[in-house]
Design a protein around this motif. Structure first.
Motif, PDB file in Angstrom:
ATOM      1  N   ASP A  49      -8.488  -8.332   1.909  1.00 56.81           N
ATOM      2  CA  ASP A  49      -9.372  -8.019   0.559  1.00 56.81           C
ATOM      3  C   ASP A  49     -10.515  -7.288   1.259  1.00 56.81           C
ATOM      4  N   ARG A  72      -6.570   0.813   0.823  1.00 57.20           N
ATOM      5  CA  ARG A  72      -6.019   0.144  -0.301  1.00 57.20           C
ATOM      6  C   ARG A  72      -4.752   0.336  -0.825  1.00 57.20           C
ATOM      7  N   THR A 123     -11.550  -5.088  -4.015  1.00 59.46           N
ATOM      8  CA  THR A 123     -11.164  -6.300  -4.024  1.00 59.46           C
ATOM      9  C   THR A 123     -12.421  -7.061  -3.405  1.00 59.46           C
TER      10      THR A 123
END
Length: 385
Positions: free
Chosen positions: A128, A136, A344
């Motif tokens: 994250d 990502r 995130t």
């Protein structure tokens, strides 16, 4: 008598053979000719040396205050069968180019991406925190697996991934997960990019990653461009007519932490031609001060950078009413590197800024001396909304 003499002679011969065998067994591996030292000018925590057969990386600053140097041998795959190194000569031996790697700090990811080898990354702790759009995508598609946290890596998943090397990040040498992986013959290689105290010193660690993928020329070219961009921007800052005063940091509980005068941040502010209030201190990290001490020296500062992790004036005011007493607050001259986040929630600054100090410096100059870079789009530092 003759029999005894023959027995003694045989015993002596055995002893000679025994000691000769020991000498031969422990004979050091011959040093190869044509040694080439990789040019590392700004970073102080690692060296790279190549000989005819393989590359040796020595990391001398794996963490602050480390008294242990770690030495790693990187051998091209096609030469593995013909090279035998003493097992205790190196802390890890890695075949190159690496096809499957685990890294443990977000600062490692930009180097892999810049070198075009992000597809070799198979696992990362705390995914994250990753901001890179390309990384990502690979995380979301399951190509980069979640490994827990760096302090408590899920070794079962890591072993299933079977990486050829784990690039470790540590504050000391007591990571139990690393020990477990080493016992399973997975090499652990420490990276100490975060211990560097200068902007270009951190950025030069891209050269550390290059030999793992046989990308030395690419790394040299990438760094030369960053170095040139940084130095040109630094020269531009000297054209500024004024030198604004700068305050940094914010309160954590009852302590205000400002950047020390020998820190990474202080060097940026110096190169941006600003008057950083604590520039004359000798601290390489942060300095803990009372609110009263900071008010006394920094109340009239023109600009305020990095107000903890607060991302708005409302958050600052809610955190402590005394923040309103600073001129930079009243004049809306507070800028934060914690506003720009990844998908995130990962902070872009802490991932990419170490590799792109030229962009950090351009941000600071565009803020402090807007007349010098009127068309610059801020990358990391944004005004508080």
């Amino acid at each position: 008598m003759a029999k005894k003499w023959i027995t003694n002679l045989l015993l002596a011969a055995l002893i000679v053979c025994f000691f000769w065998g020991c000498v031969e067994k422990n004979k050091p591996f011959p040093v190869q000719q044509n040694l080439v030292q990789t040019k590392v000018e700004h970073a102080s925590g690692f060296t790279i040396q190549q000989n005819d057969l393989y590359t040796v990386i020595e990391v001398t600053s794996a963490w602050p205050g480390s008294e242990t140097a770690f030495t790693y041998a990187l051998i091209p795959r096609e030469k593995l069968a013909s090279i035998t190194l003493p097992k205790d000569a190196y802390d890890a031996i890695v075949a190159t180019p690496v096809k499957a790697m685990v890294v443990t700090s977000t600062t490692h990811i930009p180097s892999l991406e810049a070198l075009g080898v992000l597809d070799a990354l198979v696992g990362f702790p705390s995914t994250d925190l990753v901001s890179s759009a390309e990384a990502r995508k690979r995380i979301n598609s399951g190509l980069i697996k979640e490994l827990g946290t760096n302090e408590n890596i899920n070794t079962e998943i890591a072993l299933e991934l079977n990486p050829e090397v784990v690039i470790g990040f540590g504050i000391n040498n007591t990571n139990k997960a690393y020990e477990t992986l080493k016992k399973s013959n997975i090499p652990i290689v420490y990276n100490g990019d975060w211990t560097e105290q200068t902007p270009l010193g951190k950025a030069e660690w891209i050269k550390f990653f290059a030999p793992f993928f046989q990308k030395e020329k690419e790394a040299d070219h990438i760094f030369e461009e960053i170095e040139a961009s940084y130095n040109q921007t630094k020269l531009l800052a000297q054209q500024a007519a004024e030198k604004p005063t700068v305050l940094t940091g914010g309160l954590y509980k009852d302590v205000w932490y400002v950047a020390g005068g020998k820190s990474w941040m202080a060097q940026f502010l110096r190169d941006a031609n600003s008057d950083y209030i604590w520039s004359n201190t000798k601290d390489q990290g942060s300095i803990g001060l009372s609110l009263e001490a900071v008010l006394e020296k920094g109340q009239k500062a023109d600009f305020w950078f990095n107000p903890s992790l607060h991302s708005s004036y409302e958050e600052l005011e809610a955190a402590n009413a005394h923040y309103e007493e600073f001129d930079a607050f009243s004049n809306k001259k507070v800028y934060s590197n914690a506003v720009k986040k990844g998908q995130t929630g990962g902070l872009l600054f802490y991932e990419l800024a170490p590799q792109r100090p030229d962009l950090v410096l351009k941000d600071l100059i565009a803020i402090l001396h807007p007349e010098l870079l009127p068309n610059h789009n801020l990358t990391f530092y944004l005004p508080l909304p």
